[in-house]
Design an enzyme around this catalytic site. Structure first.
Site, PDB file in Angstrom:
ATOM      1  CG  HIS A  68      62.379 -13.497  26.214  1.00  0.00           C
ATOM      2  ND1 HIS A  68      61.412 -14.030  25.397  1.00  0.00           N
ATOM      3  CD2 HIS A  68      61.750 -12.545  26.977  1.00  0.00           C
ATOM      4  CE1 HIS A  68      60.256 -13.431  25.643  1.00  0.00           C
ATOM      5  NE2 HIS A  68      60.429 -12.532  26.606  1.00  0.00           N
ATOM      6  CD  GLU A  69      63.328 -10.586  29.962  1.00  0.00           C
ATOM      7  OE1 GLU A  69      63.021  -9.393  29.806  1.00  0.00           O
ATOM      8  OE2 GLU A  69      62.480 -11.494  30.046  1.00  0.00           O
ATOM      9  CG  HIS A 103      61.476  -7.669  25.988  1.00  0.00           C
ATOM     10  ND1 HIS A 103      60.498  -7.621  25.017  1.00  0.00           N
ATOM     11  CD2 HIS A 103      61.228  -8.796  26.725  1.00  0.00           C
ATOM     12  CE1 HIS A 103      59.687  -8.656  25.164  1.00  0.00           C
ATOM     13  NE2 HIS A 103      60.112  -9.390  26.193  1.00  0.00           N
TER      14      HIS A 103
END
Length: 436
Positions: free
Chosen positions: A24-25, A28
C-alpha cells in the site's frame, strides 16, 4: 500440534498484513518519487522504531506496531508563513502546520506535494488503495484459476437408491419407494461423466443443467468406468427440488428463500473438488467482495452498535459484521488448526487475505482525512477552485490549506481509534464464530 498450527495461521496473516501494508505504501511512494516529490520516510507500523536504513534521501524502516504504515512526503500542504491561527483547536492546527513546515527541506521547496498538478496528487493518493486492489485480484485469481473453486466434479460420489419427496424428513428408502433413474440406469459411485445427451461435460453443473431441462426425456449418457467408456440410458423424472449453484450453495430468491422448482431429477451425487476457472474469475470475485465491503461500511454504525450490544450481553456476533486485526488473526489461527485437508485450510487463509486487502482498498477511499480518500477530496477541491478562477479569468487562488481541517481529522481519528478498540476487545472477549 494444534497449538503450533494455530500460531502458524496467525503468523501467516501477520505476514500477509505486513505485505499488504508495505505494498500500500509502495503505491504512494513510487508515483511520489516519479513526480519528483521529496519523500523523507517510508515506515511500516507505528510506535518506536525497530529498524531503519537511509537510502538516498529516504529512510526505510519498521516500527513496533504492524497496524499500518506511512510515507512522509515533503509539503503535503502549503507552508504556514506565520499565518495567525484562531479558534478552539488553534494549538492542534499550529502543530500540524509546524510538522508540515518541517518536511519542506531547504533547497527542495519546489519538490513538495501540494505544488503537483491535481491529477498527479490524485494518482499519488490513490496509488496505495489501488495496490491493495491489485493484490486482492492476484490472490483471488490464484484461488479461482490456479487452485480452483470447490464445486461438483464429474466423478460420481454416490447414487440415491430411491426417490424421496422434496422437503421430507425421511432419510432411508422404504418398500414401495420408486428407484431413482440413476440407480435404474446402473450408474455407480466412482463413475466419471463423459457426456450427457451427446454433449461432453467437464463439470457436474453442466450435466445437471442438461438433466434438469429434460424431465421425462430419455438421455444417452457415457461414463468412464475402470478406464473404459460405458454407454448408459437414463430418463430423468420430474421432481420438485431445492436449487443450488455450481458450488453447491443454495440459490435464493429476492426474499432470501431457497428456490424450489420442478426439474429433471436422476438421483446421483457428485464428488466435490477444486475446478479451475477462467482467468477473469479472480477479478469478478474481487468485485463481489468490493460490493460486500461497501455495504458493510454503509451500515457500519448499526454493525458497531450490534458489536457493542453483543459484547455486554454475550450474544452471538453477526458473522457478516466487522472484525479487527485481532479477529482476523484469531480466525486465521482457528482455520489453520481445524481438522481439514491442508489445501482447504490454505484456500480459506488466502481468501481471508484477499478479503482483507479489499477492505483496505475500500476503507481508504472514504472521503475523510486522514484517509487517502480525504486527501483526494482536498486535491479535487483545489482543482475546482483553480478551474473556476481560470474560467472567470481571475488570479489563481492560494493552494488549499488542509491544516484548517485538523479538528475534523482529529475527530475522525478518534472515532477510528474507538472503533478499533471496540472491535479488538470484542474479538478477544466475544469473537465471531464462523467455523461452528
Amino acid at each position: 500440534m494444534e497449538i503450533l498450527l494455530y500460531v502458524a495461521g496467525i503468523l501467516f496473516m501477520l505476514v500477509g498484513l505486513g505485505l499488504s501494508i508495505g505494498l500500500h505504501e509502495v503505491g504512494h511512494l513510487v508515483p511520489a518519487k516519479l513526480f519528483g516529490v521529496r519523500v523523507g520516510q517510508y515506515m511500516i507500523g507505528f510506535g518506536p522504531r525497530l529498524w531503519s536504513k537511509k537510502i538516498g534521501e529516504t529512510e526505510y524502516g519498521f516500527k513496533v506496531l504492524p497496524l499500518g504504515g506511512f510515507i512522509s512526503m515533503s509539503g503535503m500542504y502549503p507552508a504556514s508563513e506565520g499565518k495567525p491561527v484562531r479558534g478552539l483547536f488553534r494549538t492542534l492546527v499550529q502543530d500540524a502546520r509546524s510538522a508540515n513546515d518541517e518536511t519542506i527541506a531547504e533547497g527542495a521547496e519546489e519538490r513538495v506535494f501540494y505544488k503537483l498538478p491535481v491529477w498527479k496528487r490524485i494518482v499519488v493518493m490513490l496509488g496505495g488503495p489501488i495496490m491493495n486492489l491489485i493484490l486482492a485480484i492476484i490472490i483471488f485469481t490464484v484461488l479461482a484459476s490456479g487452485i480452483g473453486l470447490q464445486q461438483g466434479t464429474t466423478t460420481i460420489a454416490g447414487v440415491n437408491e430411491c426417490v424421496l419427496p422434496a422437503g421430507t424428513s425421511q432419510t432411508e428408502c422404504e418398500p414401495g419407494d420408486p428407484a431413482t433413474p440413476a440407480a435404474e440406469a446402473g450408474v455407480l459411485p466412482g463413475d466419471v461423466l463423459v457426456s450427457v445427451d451427446g454433449t461432453p461435460v467437464s463439470t457436474f453443473a453442466e450435466a445437471t443443467e442438461i438433466v434438469q431441462a429434460a424431465p421425462g426425456q430419455q438421455l444417452d449418457m457415457v461414463v468412464l468406468r475402470d478406464g473404459e467408456n460405458v454407454d448408459l440410458t437414463i430418463t430423468p423424472i420430474a421432481a420438485e427440488r431445492e436449487l443450488t449453484d455450481a458450488s453447491g450453495q443454495p440459490l435464493l430468491d429476492d426474499d432470501g428463500t431457497q428456490v424450489v422448482a420442478e426439474v429433471g431429477y436422476v438421483g446421483m451425487l457428485s464428488q466435490m473438488g477444486y475446478v479451475p476457472q477462467p482467468i477473469g474469475t479472480g477479478a469478478e470475485l474481487a468485485g463481489e467482495n468490493v460490493g460486500r465491503v461497501v455495504g458493510l461500511i454503509a451500515t457500519l454504525p448499526v454493525k458497531l452498535w450490534g458489536v457493542g450490544v453483543s459484547l455486554f450481553t454475550g450474544a452471538d456476533r453477526d458473522p457478516s459484521g466487522p472484525l479487527s486485526v485481532v479477529g482476523v488473526g484469531r480466525l486465521a489461527g482457528e482455520v489453520a488448526a481445524t481438522d481439514a485437508p491442508v489445501l482447504n485450510r490454505f484456500v480459506v487463509l488466502l481468501n481471508l487475505l484477499g478479503s482483507l486487502n479489499i477492505a483496505l482498498f475500500v476503507f481508504n477511499l472514504i472521503p475523510l482525512l486522514p484517509l487517502d480518500g480525504g486527501h483526494v477530496v482536498v486535491a479535487l477541491w483545489d482543482g475546482i477552485r483553480r478551474a473556476w478562477a481560470k474560467l472567470f479569468r481571475r488570479p489563481p487562488p492560494a493552494p488549499v490549506d488542509a491544516t484548517r481541517l485538523v479538528p475534523l481529522t482529529v475527530i475522525v481519528a478518534v472515532l477510528l481509534i474507538g472503533m478499533g478498540a471496540l472491535l479488538m476487545i470484542a474479538d478477544l472477549v466475544n469473537p465471531v464464530d464462523l467455523l461452528g
